[in-house]
Design a protein around this motif. Structure first.
Motif, mmCIF file in Angstrom:
data_model
loop_
_atom_site.group_PDB
_atom_site.id
_atom_site.type_symbol
_atom_site.label_atom_id
_atom_site.label_comp_id
_atom_site.label_asym_id
_atom_site.label_seq_id
_atom_site.Cartn_x
_atom_site.Cartn_y
_atom_site.Cartn_z
ATOM 1 N N GLU A 64 0.845 -1.191 0.000
ATOM 2 C CA GLU A 64 0.000 0.000 0.000
ATOM 3 C C GLU A 64 0.881 1.241 0.000
ATOM 4 O OE1 GLU A 64 -2.454 -0.319 3.436
ATOM 5 O OE2 GLU A 64 -3.686 -1.941 2.621
ATOM 6 N N LEU A 65 0.632 2.134 -0.981
ATOM 7 C CA LEU A 65 1.443 3.342 -1.123
ATOM 8 C C LEU A 65 0.525 4.544 -1.262
ATOM 9 C CD1 LEU A 65 4.205 4.728 -1.511
ATOM 10 C CD2 LEU A 65 3.983 4.235 -3.971
ATOM 11 N N ASP A 66 0.713 5.509 -0.353
ATOM 12 C CA ASP A 66 -0.107 6.727 -0.360
ATOM 13 C C ASP A 66 0.803 7.925 -0.622
ATOM 14 O OD1 ASP A 66 -1.750 8.869 0.066
ATOM 15 O OD2 ASP A 66 -2.488 8.217 2.024
ATOM 16 N N LEU A 67 0.643 8.505 -1.828
ATOM 17 C CA LEU A 67 1.441 9.676 -2.200
ATOM 18 C C LEU A 67 0.592 10.940 -2.245
ATOM 19 C CD1 LEU A 67 3.453 8.112 -5.182
ATOM 20 C CD2 LEU A 67 4.231 8.436 -2.826
ATOM 21 N N SER A 68 -0.606 10.883 -1.663
ATOM 22 C CA SER A 68 -1.529 12.010 -1.767
ATOM 23 C C SER A 68 -0.970 13.290 -1.159
ATOM 24 C CB SER A 68 -2.863 11.664 -1.103
ATOM 25 O OG SER A 68 -2.681 11.342 0.276
ATOM 26 N N GLY A 69 -0.117 13.156 -0.123
ATOM 27 C CA GLY A 69 0.440 14.341 0.523
ATOM 28 C C GLY A 69 1.786 14.753 -0.038
ATOM 29 N N ALA A 70 2.235 14.060 -1.087
ATOM 30 C CA ALA A 70 3.560 14.339 -1.648
ATOM 31 C C ALA A 70 3.440 15.117 -2.951
ATOM 32 C CB ALA A 70 4.314 13.036 -1.889
ATOM 33 N N SER A 71 4.494 15.838 -3.264
ATOM 34 C CA SER A 71 4.597 16.482 -4.573
ATOM 35 C C SER A 71 5.921 16.057 -5.199
ATOM 36 C CB SER A 71 4.515 18.005 -4.455
ATOM 37 O OG SER A 71 5.561 18.512 -3.647
ATOM 38 N N ILE A 72 5.858 15.753 -6.489
ATOM 39 C CA ILE A 72 7.052 15.292 -7.190
ATOM 40 C C ILE A 72 7.743 16.494 -7.833
ATOM 41 C CG2 ILE A 72 7.917 13.810 -9.037
ATOM 42 C CD1 ILE A 72 5.424 12.060 -8.632
ATOM 43 N N VAL A 73 9.019 16.684 -7.487
ATOM 44 C CA VAL A 73 9.776 17.810 -8.037
ATOM 45 C C VAL A 73 10.723 17.318 -9.125
ATOM 46 C CG1 VAL A 73 9.618 19.117 -5.888
ATOM 47 C CG2 VAL A 73 11.580 17.607 -6.274
ATOM 48 N N ALA A 74 11.172 18.249 -9.955
ATOM 49 C CA ALA A 74 12.068 17.898 -11.060
ATOM 50 C C ALA A 74 13.425 17.447 -10.529
ATOM 51 C CB ALA A 74 12.228 19.087 -11.990
ATOM 52 N N TYR A 75 14.107 16.606 -11.322
ATOM 53 C CA TYR A 75 15.437 16.145 -10.924
ATOM 54 C C TYR A 75 16.250 15.819 -12.172
ATOM 55 C CZ TYR A 75 19.189 13.369 -8.911
ATOM 56 O OH TYR A 75 20.426 12.898 -8.571
ATOM 57 N N GLU A 76 17.539 16.181 -12.127
ATOM 58 C CA GLU A 76 18.470 15.841 -13.194
ATOM 59 C C GLU A 76 19.709 15.213 -12.591
ATOM 60 O OE1 GLU A 76 19.480 18.828 -15.990
ATOM 61 O OE2 GLU A 76 17.412 19.497 -16.318
ATOM 62 N N SER A 77 20.277 14.251 -13.321
ATOM 63 C CA SER A 77 21.465 13.554 -12.843
ATOM 64 C C SER A 77 22.444 13.385 -13.993
ATOM 65 C CB SER A 77 21.075 12.188 -12.275
ATOM 66 O OG SER A 77 22.220 11.431 -11.951
ATOM 67 N N ASP A 78 23.709 13.201 -13.635
ATOM 68 C CA ASP A 78 24.732 12.923 -14.648
ATOM 69 C C ASP A 78 24.772 11.455 -15.021
ATOM 70 O OD1 ASP A 78 25.469 15.592 -14.668
ATOM 71 O OD2 ASP A 78 26.971 15.304 -13.084
ATOM 72 N N GLU A 79 24.084 10.647 -14.253
ATOM 73 C CA GLU A 79 24.067 9.211 -14.493
ATOM 74 C C GLU A 79 22.619 8.722 -14.535
ATOM 75 O OE1 GLU A 79 26.275 7.365 -11.426
ATOM 76 O OE2 GLU A 79 28.205 8.207 -12.055
ATOM 77 N N PRO A 80 22.360 7.630 -15.244
ATOM 78 C CA PRO A 80 20.993 7.097 -15.311
ATOM 79 C C PRO A 80 20.453 6.776 -13.919
ATOM 80 C CG PRO A 80 22.367 6.080 -16.992
ATOM 81 C CD PRO A 80 23.290 6.845 -16.107
ATOM 82 N N VAL A 81 19.177 7.136 -13.723
ATOM 83 C CA VAL A 81 18.517 6.877 -12.451
ATOM 84 C C VAL A 81 17.482 5.756 -12.589
ATOM 85 C CG1 VAL A 81 17.040 7.878 -10.650
ATOM 86 C CG2 VAL A 81 18.855 9.263 -11.695
ATOM 87 N N LEU A 82 16.777 5.780 -13.682
ATOM 88 C CA LEU A 82 15.740 4.793 -13.940
ATOM 89 C C LEU A 82 15.841 4.389 -15.398
ATOM 90 C CD1 LEU A 82 13.211 3.201 -13.061
ATOM 91 C CD2 LEU A 82 11.849 5.226 -13.596
ATOM 92 N N GLY A 83 16.271 3.160 -15.671
ATOM 93 C CA GLY A 83 16.563 2.791 -17.041
ATOM 94 C C GLY A 83 17.726 3.637 -17.534
ATOM 95 N N ASN A 84 17.533 4.308 -18.659
ATOM 96 C CA ASN A 84 18.556 5.215 -19.181
ATOM 97 C C ASN A 84 18.223 6.678 -18.916
ATOM 98 O OD1 ASN A 84 20.161 3.142 -20.313
ATOM 99 N ND2 ASN A 84 18.775 3.020 -22.091
ATOM 100 N N ALA A 85 17.132 6.918 -18.192
ATOM 101 C CA ALA A 85 16.671 8.293 -17.969
ATOM 102 C C ALA A 85 17.506 8.992 -16.910
ATOM 103 C CB ALA A 85 15.207 8.292 -17.562
ATOM 104 N N MET A 86 17.838 10.256 -17.213
ATOM 105 C CA MET A 86 18.612 11.089 -16.276
ATOM 106 C C MET A 86 17.896 12.381 -15.937
ATOM 107 S SD MET A 86 22.509 10.581 -17.751
ATOM 108 C CE MET A 86 22.082 11.044 -19.440
ATOM 109 N N ARG A 87 16.846 12.737 -16.672
ATOM 110 C CA ARG A 87 16.109 13.976 -16.444
ATOM 111 C C ARG A 87 14.642 13.656 -16.201
ATOM 112 N NH1 ARG A 87 19.878 14.848 -20.294
ATOM 113 N NH2 ARG A 87 21.342 16.580 -19.965
#
Length: 494
Positions: A64-87
């Motif tokens: 069970e995951l409740d993200l109702s009180g969270a906000s997702i902010v932008a993020y950039e990395s020099d290395e892949p974070v999820l798959g090949n995505a960095m931004r």
């Protein structure tokens, strides 16, 4: 001593596996959730892609995951974070982030704008999810193959990717409020039995309900904004009845839109429809009644092929000019058929397989051009073809047409009232044809005893009334034009 140790173990399990509430800042969730066996987690504050990846990969017992009180902010990395995505953009659930997880319940952030491609695909145990009214885009395969049982797509969604909810085999109800329902949105949702199309929906995308075998009807309210039904939209679905007559904005039905709907027995289209794609009603073997709009100028290729249960009063409605290839293929139960006066061409094998055909009428004064083997399999020499008196010789000289027993049914016509030469009436087989050089508003047919047999309110200058079941040979026909001119006839069928 053993009893005390057992009690302590139970208490520890209850604590470690219970609900955990965390208020965090972006990038710090891993340091704040130290118990990776947690089964229920509520997050508030700011999070980013790193935190979501931590939840997906490290909290392996989470259901069970409740993200109702969270906000997702932008993020950039020099290395892949999820798959090949960095931004990663703000207010976006990243593509594939929860793919195939064992979550039973997920509450999304109230500020979420985008659900990425395959973000929650394959979550087979996920039964409940609410899409926030803030979401404007749902990506390809976002919930494909998940276990959700119901869903509402809010009006805020402007873009929906392919197969967003396809193969959700436990999905039983769906409410669509957004303008455009994406391609194959609910394809192969085999348990979907209730689908509500909101008044704001303008487009049902290609294959949207393809293979939804439990879906028996479309719930679309009067006043709907629906303009187009895409290719294969309901192909192979369980639709039994499609009454679209009240959809005044509907103008287009795509190719194969209702093909292979074996349970569809009644079809009524809106008069606003201007185009119907090839094969739209292909092999609907249960179809008995068809009401097509007069604005259509072409019967598409394979349009009604295999619809062999349609009743004997089948008529190509006045206005059609072209009949496509295999349009009425394998209508092996129909005994009589009528070709309208507007038809100029009939395509290859359009009426092949009409093996029960006994009588056909053609209103076309100019003999329609024919493709190859139009009546393949039909023993034409035993079928009577009734044509206009002035066209008998032309039909007898025309290839393929000449194979029929060509005849005309002479009609004796006498005026009862009126002296307007611009209104005429005659029989073509079992069909009464009334014509005028101006639009007709009302045509009535009575027997010799004054009993009303038929009433028509045509919108054009010609009306065709099947009198095959009326009996008798003498009829009184009254025709009224839109300008108020009237003429009454007595017709005797010889």
């Amino acid at each position: 001593m053993k009893k005390i140790i057992l009690t302590a173990a139970v208490l520890l399990a209850t604590f470690t596996c219970g609900a955990v509430n965390v208020n965090t800042t972006s990038g710090n969730l891993a340091s704040e959730v130290t118990d990776k066996t947690v089964t229920s987690l509520a997050i508030s504050g700011e999070i980013d892609a790193r935190d979501l990846v931590f939840v997906a990969n490290d909290l392996t017992e989470l259901t069970e995951l409740d993200l109702s009180g969270a906000s997702i902010v932008a993020y950039e990395s020099d290395e892949p974070v999820l798959g090949n995505a960095m931004r990663f953009a703000a207010d976006e659930l990243p593509a594939t982030v929860f793919f195939g997880k064992n979550y039973t319940s997920v509450v999304l952030p109230t500020t979420l704008k985008v659900i990425g491609n395959q973000a929650m695909a394959g979550c087979a145990r996920l039964t409940a999810v609410e899409i926030p009214a803030s979401v404007t885009r749902i990506g390809d395969d976002a919930f494909n193959g998940s276990g959700i049982t119901s869903v509402t797509i809010p009006a805020s969604v402007l873009t929906m990717g392919d197969r967003a909810f396809a193969y959700c085999e436990s999905l039983t109800s769906a409410t669509v409020l957004c303008e455009d329902l994406g391609p194959e949105a609910f394809a192969s949702c085999s348990s979907l039995s209730q689908a509500t199309i909101g008044n704001g929906v303008k487009t049902i995308g290609s294959g949207a309900f393809k293979g939804a075998t439990a879906l028996q009807e479309i719930s679309v309210t009067e006043g709907s904004s629906l303009e187009a039904i895409g290719d294969c939209a309901f192909m192979g679905s369980g639709i039994k009845s499609a009454d679209l007559s009240n959809l005044s904005n509907l103008t287009a039905i795509g190719m194969w839109a209702f093909a292979n709907c074996e349970n569809l027995n009644d079809l009524n289209l809106s008069g606003s429809v201007k185009s119907v794609g090839d094969g739209a009603f292909f092999y609907n073997t249960g179809l008995e009644s068809v009401q097509m709009p007069q604005g259509i100028t072409r019967v598409g290729d394979y349009l009604f092929a295999g619809c062999n249960a349609v009743n004997n009063d089948s008529v190509i409605i006045e206005g059609y000019k072209e009949v496509g290839r295999y349009a009425f293929y394998n209508w092996d139960q129909v005994t009589r058929f009528v070709v309208s006066g507007s038809v100029t061409s009939i395509g290859d094998r359009a009426m092949a397989g009409m093996t029960a055909l006994e009588m056909m009428s053609s209103y076309a004064v100019d003999v329609p051009e024919l493709g190859e083997n139009v009546w393949d399999g039909v023993e034409q020499q035993y079928v009577t073809l009734f044509v206009n008196e002035a066209s008998v010789d032309a039909y007898r000289d025309a290839a393929q047409w000449q194979e029929f027993k060509i005849d005309m049914e002479p009609t004796e016509v006498s005026d009862i009232t009126g002296d307007l030469a611009d209104i005429s009436a005659h029989f073509s087989g079992h069909v009464l044809v009334v014509k005028s050089n101006e639009p007709l508003s009302l045509v009535t047919v009575y027997d010799v005893n004054g009993v009303l047999l038929s009433k028509a309110e045509p919108s054009g200058s010609q009306v065709e009334i099947n009198i095959g079941n009326f009996g008798g040979k003498i009829y009184v026909v009254s025709a009224l034009t839109a300008s108020g001119n009237k003429r009454t006839f007595k017709l005797i069928r010889r």
